[in-house]
Structure formats: C-alpha cells, structure tokens
Design a protein around this motif. Structure first.
Motif, mmCIF file in Angstrom:
data_model
loop_
_atom_site.group_PDB
_atom_site.id
_atom_site.type_symbol
_atom_site.label_atom_id
_atom_site.label_comp_id
_atom_site.label_asym_id
_atom_site.label_seq_id
_atom_site.Cartn_x
_atom_site.Cartn_y
_atom_site.Cartn_z
ATOM 1 N N GLU A 146 9.976 7.852 5.778
ATOM 2 C CA GLU A 146 8.465 7.264 5.761
ATOM 3 C C GLU A 146 8.094 6.920 7.147
ATOM 4 N N SER A 147 6.506 7.039 7.405
ATOM 5 C CA SER A 147 6.338 6.654 8.719
ATOM 6 C C SER A 147 6.483 5.303 8.999
ATOM 7 N N HIS A 148 6.530 4.506 10.350
ATOM 8 C CA HIS A 148 6.320 3.264 10.550
ATOM 9 C C HIS A 148 4.927 2.918 10.575
ATOM 10 N N TRP B 249 0.868 -1.385 -0.170
ATOM 11 C CA TRP B 249 -0.056 0.039 -0.007
ATOM 12 C C TRP B 249 0.846 1.150 0.118
ATOM 13 N N ASN B 250 1.972 1.204 0.423
ATOM 14 C CA ASN B 250 2.682 2.192 0.512
ATOM 15 C C ASN B 250 3.666 2.451 -0.672
ATOM 16 N N THR B 251 3.303 1.730 -1.789
ATOM 17 C CA THR B 251 3.992 2.236 -3.111
ATOM 18 C C THR B 251 3.048 3.384 -3.772
ATOM 19 N N ILE C 136 -0.929 19.323 2.144
ATOM 20 C CA ILE C 136 -0.297 19.561 0.808
ATOM 21 C C ILE C 136 -1.174 18.317 -0.147
ATOM 22 N N GLY C 137 -1.087 17.135 0.399
ATOM 23 C CA GLY C 137 -1.736 16.043 -0.196
ATOM 24 C C GLY C 137 -3.080 16.299 -0.238
ATOM 25 N N ILE C 138 -4.220 17.134 0.528
ATOM 26 C CA ILE C 138 -5.402 17.345 0.224
ATOM 27 C C ILE C 138 -5.443 18.116 -1.093
ATOM 28 N N ILE D 48 -7.021 6.460 -3.102
ATOM 29 C CA ILE D 48 -6.651 5.120 -2.121
ATOM 30 C C ILE D 48 -5.210 5.351 -1.390
ATOM 31 N N HIS D 49 -4.278 6.083 -2.139
ATOM 32 C CA HIS D 49 -3.238 6.519 -1.484
ATOM 33 C C HIS D 49 -3.344 7.375 -0.253
ATOM 34 N N MET D 50 -4.411 8.250 -0.374
ATOM 35 C CA MET D 50 -4.831 9.098 0.755
ATOM 36 C C MET D 50 -5.419 8.364 1.950
ATOM 37 N N LEU D 51 -6.359 7.154 1.502
ATOM 38 C CA LEU D 51 -7.008 6.279 2.448
ATOM 39 C C LEU D 51 -5.902 5.697 3.141
ATOM 40 N N ARG D 52 -4.906 5.213 2.504
ATOM 41 C CA ARG D 52 -3.870 4.480 3.293
ATOM 42 C C ARG D 52 -2.946 5.359 4.394
ATOM 43 N N VAL D 53 -2.971 6.731 4.020
ATOM 44 C CA VAL D 53 -2.263 7.596 4.631
ATOM 45 C C VAL D 53 -3.037 7.644 5.895
ATOM 46 N N ILE E 1 6.902 20.089 -3.263
ATOM 47 C CA ILE E 1 6.878 19.971 -1.812
ATOM 48 C C ILE E 1 6.541 18.736 -1.021
ATOM 49 N N HIS E 2 5.557 18.079 -1.601
ATOM 50 C CA HIS E 2 5.035 16.960 -1.064
ATOM 51 C C HIS E 2 6.445 15.861 -0.807
ATOM 52 N N LEU E 3 7.233 15.794 -2.131
ATOM 53 C CA LEU E 3 8.237 14.766 -2.119
ATOM 54 C C LEU E 3 9.335 15.120 -1.309
HETATM 55 C C1 HEM Z 1 -0.739 13.482 -7.214
HETATM 56 C C2 HEM Z 1 -0.819 13.197 -6.110
HETATM 57 C C3 HEM Z 1 0.031 12.647 -4.987
HETATM 58 C C4 HEM Z 1 1.490 12.127 -5.330
HETATM 59 C C5 HEM Z 1 2.131 12.141 -6.668
HETATM 60 C C6 HEM Z 1 1.789 11.521 -3.931
HETATM 61 C C7 HEM Z 1 3.182 11.182 -3.791
HETATM 62 C C8 HEM Z 1 3.587 10.513 -2.572
HETATM 63 C C9 HEM Z 1 4.679 9.805 -2.322
HETATM 64 C C10 HEM Z 1 5.769 9.183 -3.472
HETATM 65 C C11 HEM Z 1 4.725 9.204 -1.158
HETATM 66 C C12 HEM Z 1 5.792 8.305 -0.223
HETATM 67 C C13 HEM Z 1 5.146 7.208 0.489
HETATM 68 C C14 HEM Z 1 3.899 6.534 -0.375
HETATM 69 O O1 HEM Z 1 4.244 6.158 -1.726
HETATM 70 O O2 HEM Z 1 3.031 5.969 0.119
HETATM 71 C C15 HEM Z 1 3.635 10.050 -0.248
HETATM 72 C C16 HEM Z 1 3.495 10.031 1.021
HETATM 73 C C17 HEM Z 1 2.316 10.827 1.515
HETATM 74 N N1 HEM Z 1 1.257 11.518 0.983
HETATM 75 FE FE1 HEM Z 1 1.246 11.402 -0.899
HETATM 76 N N2 HEM Z 1 0.919 11.949 -3.012
HETATM 77 C C18 HEM Z 1 -0.312 12.218 -3.799
HETATM 78 C C19 HEM Z 1 -1.481 12.632 -3.057
HETATM 79 C C20 HEM Z 1 -1.599 12.658 -1.502
HETATM 80 C C21 HEM Z 1 -2.947 12.958 -0.916
HETATM 81 C C22 HEM Z 1 -4.156 13.313 -1.689
HETATM 82 C C23 HEM Z 1 -2.584 12.852 0.389
HETATM 83 C C24 HEM Z 1 -3.708 13.143 1.504
HETATM 84 C C25 HEM Z 1 -4.604 14.115 1.500
HETATM 85 C C26 HEM Z 1 -1.061 12.653 0.645
HETATM 86 C C27 HEM Z 1 -0.649 12.561 1.663
HETATM 87 C C28 HEM Z 1 0.384 11.802 2.135
HETATM 88 C C29 HEM Z 1 1.217 11.587 3.327
HETATM 89 C C30 HEM Z 1 0.581 12.337 4.584
HETATM 90 C C31 HEM Z 1 2.266 10.968 3.048
HETATM 91 C C32 HEM Z 1 3.346 10.541 4.104
HETATM 92 C C33 HEM Z 1 3.015 9.072 4.341
HETATM 93 C C34 HEM Z 1 4.339 8.349 5.098
HETATM 94 O O3 HEM Z 1 4.998 8.896 5.445
HETATM 95 O O4 HEM Z 1 3.760 7.347 5.648
HETATM 96 N N3 HEM Z 1 -0.436 12.633 -0.695
HETATM 97 N N4 HEM Z 1 2.855 10.742 -1.258
#
Ligand code: HEM
Ligand code: FES
Lengths: 165, 219
Positions: free
Chosen positions: B211-213, B33-35, B120-122, B99-104, B201-203
C-alpha cells in the motif's frame, strides 16, 4: 505500548472479524438455502371431483376410456398435464365400478385397452395388464393404479376424486 | 486426525506463507478510506453469490422475465431478500468503486510504480458500470426497456460506427428477445469473467507493491 497490549488488540480484531463474518454468512447463507430448496418444500395437492362420463354409456365388460387435463401453476408458468384412465363397469350398480389409471406403473407411458388381446398394452416396453389391472407380462412392478373414490351425480355422470401430486 | 490432515495440507500449501503474504502484510498508517478497495471486493463477491442464486429462478425471455422476477419477489422464500441485496448492492458497488477511485486519486497513489494498478482500476470501474447497464434491462419492465432503448441509442450516435455498435448491442436494429438474451449473457458470463480477471491482476499488483503511504506536506 507493551507487547502484550499489541497482541490482545490483534486478537480482538481477529475475533471480531470472525464473529462479524460469521454473522453476515449466516444472515445471507441460511435464507439462501431455504430459497434454493423452497420448491421441494411445497405442498401441492389441490383436490377436485372430475367428471369422466355418463354411467349409461359405460358397458359391462368393456373398459370405458376417459381423459382430462389439469392446469398446474409452476412458478411463473402454467403447465397443462394430461391424465387418463378406463372405467370398468361390472354390474348395474354404479358402486360396482373399477376405475383404472392408464399411467403404466413401469415408467409412466400410457397403456391402451386392446379388445383383441383382452388386455391393457403398454407401447413402451411391451407390458400387459389384465382387465382388473393386474400385471400379465413385462417389467411393471405392480398393478395399475386405481382412482379409489368415485360418485354418481344427479345427472347420471360419474365423477372421480382427484388429488394433485 | 484433523491435526494430521492440517499438517499434510500445510506442508504442501504453506498456510503460513499464504497468511503472511495475503493477510498479514505491513500497512502504512492510513485511514478508513483505504478500506474501500476491500469493500469493493466484498461487494463483488456478494453480487456474484446473490446473482447466481437469482439465476435459479430468473428466465431471460421476453415472455417470462417479468413474471419470473415477480415470482422471485412474491413466490419464493426469501426471494425478496436475495433480489434486494443484488439490486441495492449493484448501486452500492458502483458508488464504492467510484469513491475508492477518488481516494486513490486524492492520495496520488496512482503514481510510479502503481500506474498499471490505476489503469486496471479504470477497467474495473468501466466493467462495473457495464454490469449495472446490462443488469438494468433484465427485469424487462417499462423502466428497463426504455433505459436500454435510450442507452443503446446514445451508443448509436458514435460517428461512422454508431449504427454497427447499436446493432451489436441490441442484436439487431430494435430491442428484442435477442437483446435481452445477449444482455443476460454479458451480465452473468462475459463481464464477470473480465471483472474477475482484472480484480486478480489488481490484487496481485497491490500485494506486490504494498500500500502507498499517505502523502505528507513535503510531497
Ligand atoms: C471492482 C472494483 C475494484 C476492486 C475490487 C478494487 C480492489 C482494491 C483493493 C482491495 C485495494 C487495496 C487498497 C485499498 O483498499 O484502498 C486497491 C487499491 C488500489 N486501487 Fe482498486 N479496486 C477496484 C477499482 C479501482 C478503480 C476504479 C481504480 C482507479 C481507476 C483503482 C485503483 C487502485 C489503485 C491505484 C490502488 C493502489 C492504492 C494504494 O496502493 O494506495 N481501483 N483496489
Ligand atoms: S413404461 Fe410401460 S412397460 Fe415400460
């Protein structure tokens, strides 16, 4: 787990990532190149016989002007292009006809017959061609192009053979 | 010679540091799920590339939009493939990002110090939806036209400023050439620029915090 084991697992992942990445790149990359250059690979070249006028209307020694348009389909649009030229009758025989293209061989402006100058004059860079289409003056690199094939129909109409570029 | 070029570049860029910090980061023991974040990133790049290719033939004008898409599908070599990837990739991207958002959320990874990553994810989720909304109009067929009519009408029900929003979205009171043109501009310039900046910024934040545990029973 031994060290060497750990390493080979890493290498395996690296190699697999490389291969899968390369495959995805090729599957998307190669069609993309084809997609981009597709218009350059098209064979155009629709052919047609195009009527340019009655043979009896063409007078010996006076260039007879004609023009026609062709509609070409380019992608999703139809573009009408105009073409023109002069038929130069030399004798009673319909074979004995020189048909010049009025597109200047310099940079494609349209030349006009001037009775006064007894020459085809180009308005763009002052070129002059004689009644045979040979360059008299100006920058054009070669004589006017000719429509090489023509025929006389039963109704006395001259048609030229035209092939799209 | 290649080795010398490599060494010259390496000395100035530092491939090793790049590699260590970007690709060879320590990861906690987690699962597939973390991918999904990386999958979102891949889809974003794929959409970007196929989108650029589509603009080579697509025309954002009411007279030609539909015809130009028909031409891409039937007239150009592999046009169906490029458009197909972009079309299905759009839906897939919304799904994967969601689904990435749900996993987080499920692994509670949005907590300190990753609140900003979550915010930023939102933004990323909303802009991804924006891409879908603006892209949907571009074929200028019946479905696109009416979907946008309804979508902009809904935006128009906002109290007080609704009418202004509706006109700003449509470029006037009705759907027109202006609507198509501004949706196109938003779809290929404005929203992707915002999306790319947010992804950056997200990256950055992810690399900074690591990555969080996965939470355990005790958490
Ligand atoms: C274009 C959309 C997005 C891209 C390209 C993206 C990319 C990434 C990548 C590469 C990671 C590394 C860890 C993983 O793969 O699970 C990550 C983690 C994370 N993402 Fe996203 N993301 C996106 C959308 C979102 C959304 C919609 C949210 C929530 C509202 C979000 C919140 C987070 C958070 C909080 C982490 C840290 C998770 C951790 O450290 O375990 N992201 N994101
Ligand atoms: S185009 Fe005719 S002289 Fe230049």
């Amino acid at each position: 787990m031994s060290d060497s084991h750990e390493l080979s697992r890493r290498d395996f992942i690296k190699v697999t990532t490389g291969i899968v990445g390369g495959l995805i790149g090729a599957i998307i990359g190669l069609p993309s190149v084809y997609y981009l250059i597709d218009p350059a690979l098209r064979e155009g070249g629709k052919e047609a016989w195009i009527p340019i006028g009655k043979f009896e209307d063409m007078q010996v020694g006076t260039p007879y002007p004609f023009s026609f348009t062709r509609v070409q389909v380019n992608g999703w649009e139809r573009t009408a292009s105009s073409f023109g030229g002069y038929a130069i009758r030399k004798s009673d025989s319909p074979e004995d006809l020189l048909i010049l293209n009025s597109r200047c061989t310099h940079l494609a402006c349209t030349v006009n017959w001037s009775a006064e100058a007894e020459a085809f004059l180009c308005p763009c860079h002052d070129a002059a061609f004689d009644i045979e289409g040979e360059v008299l003056d100006g920058p054009p690199p070669r004589a006017l192009d000719v429509y090489a094939e023509h025929r006389l129909t039963e109704d006395g109409i001259i048609e030229i053979f035209f092939k799209e570029a | 010679m290649w080795k010398n070029i490599y060494l010259w570049l390496d000395e100035r860029i530092g491939f090793n540091d790049l590699y260590k910090n970007l690709l060879d980061r320590p990861e906690p023991k987690t699962n597939w799920w973390n991918t999904l974040g990386s999958a979102s990133l891949f889809l974003f790049i794929l959409q970007g590339l196929t989108g650029i290719f589509l603009t080579v033939y697509y025309t954002p004008s009411p007279d030609h939009a539909y015809d130009s898409i028909t031409y891409i599908m039937e007239g150009v070599a592999f046009g169906w493939l490029i458009r197909g990837i972009h079309h299905w990739g759009a839906t897939l991207m919304v799904l994967v990002v969601f689904i990435h958002m749900l996993r987080v959320f499920y692994t509670a990874s949005f907590k300190y110090p990753r609140e900003l990553t979550w915010l930023i994810g939102i933004g990323l989720f909303l802009t991804t939806l924006g891409m879908g909304f603006t892209g949907y109009l571009l074929p200028w067929n019946q479905k696109a036209y009416w979907a946008t009519t309804v979508g902009t009408q809904i935006a128009g029900t906002v109290p007080f400023v609704g009418e202004f929003i509706l006109k700003a979205l449509r470029g006037g009171p009705e759907l027109s050439a202006l609507t198509l043109q501004r949706f196109f501009a938003a779809h290929i310039w404005i929203i992707p620029a915002v999306l790319a900046a947010l992804i950056g910024i997200h990256l950055y934040l992810i690399i900074k915090h690591g990555e969080s545990h996965s939470p355990t029973k005790e958490d």
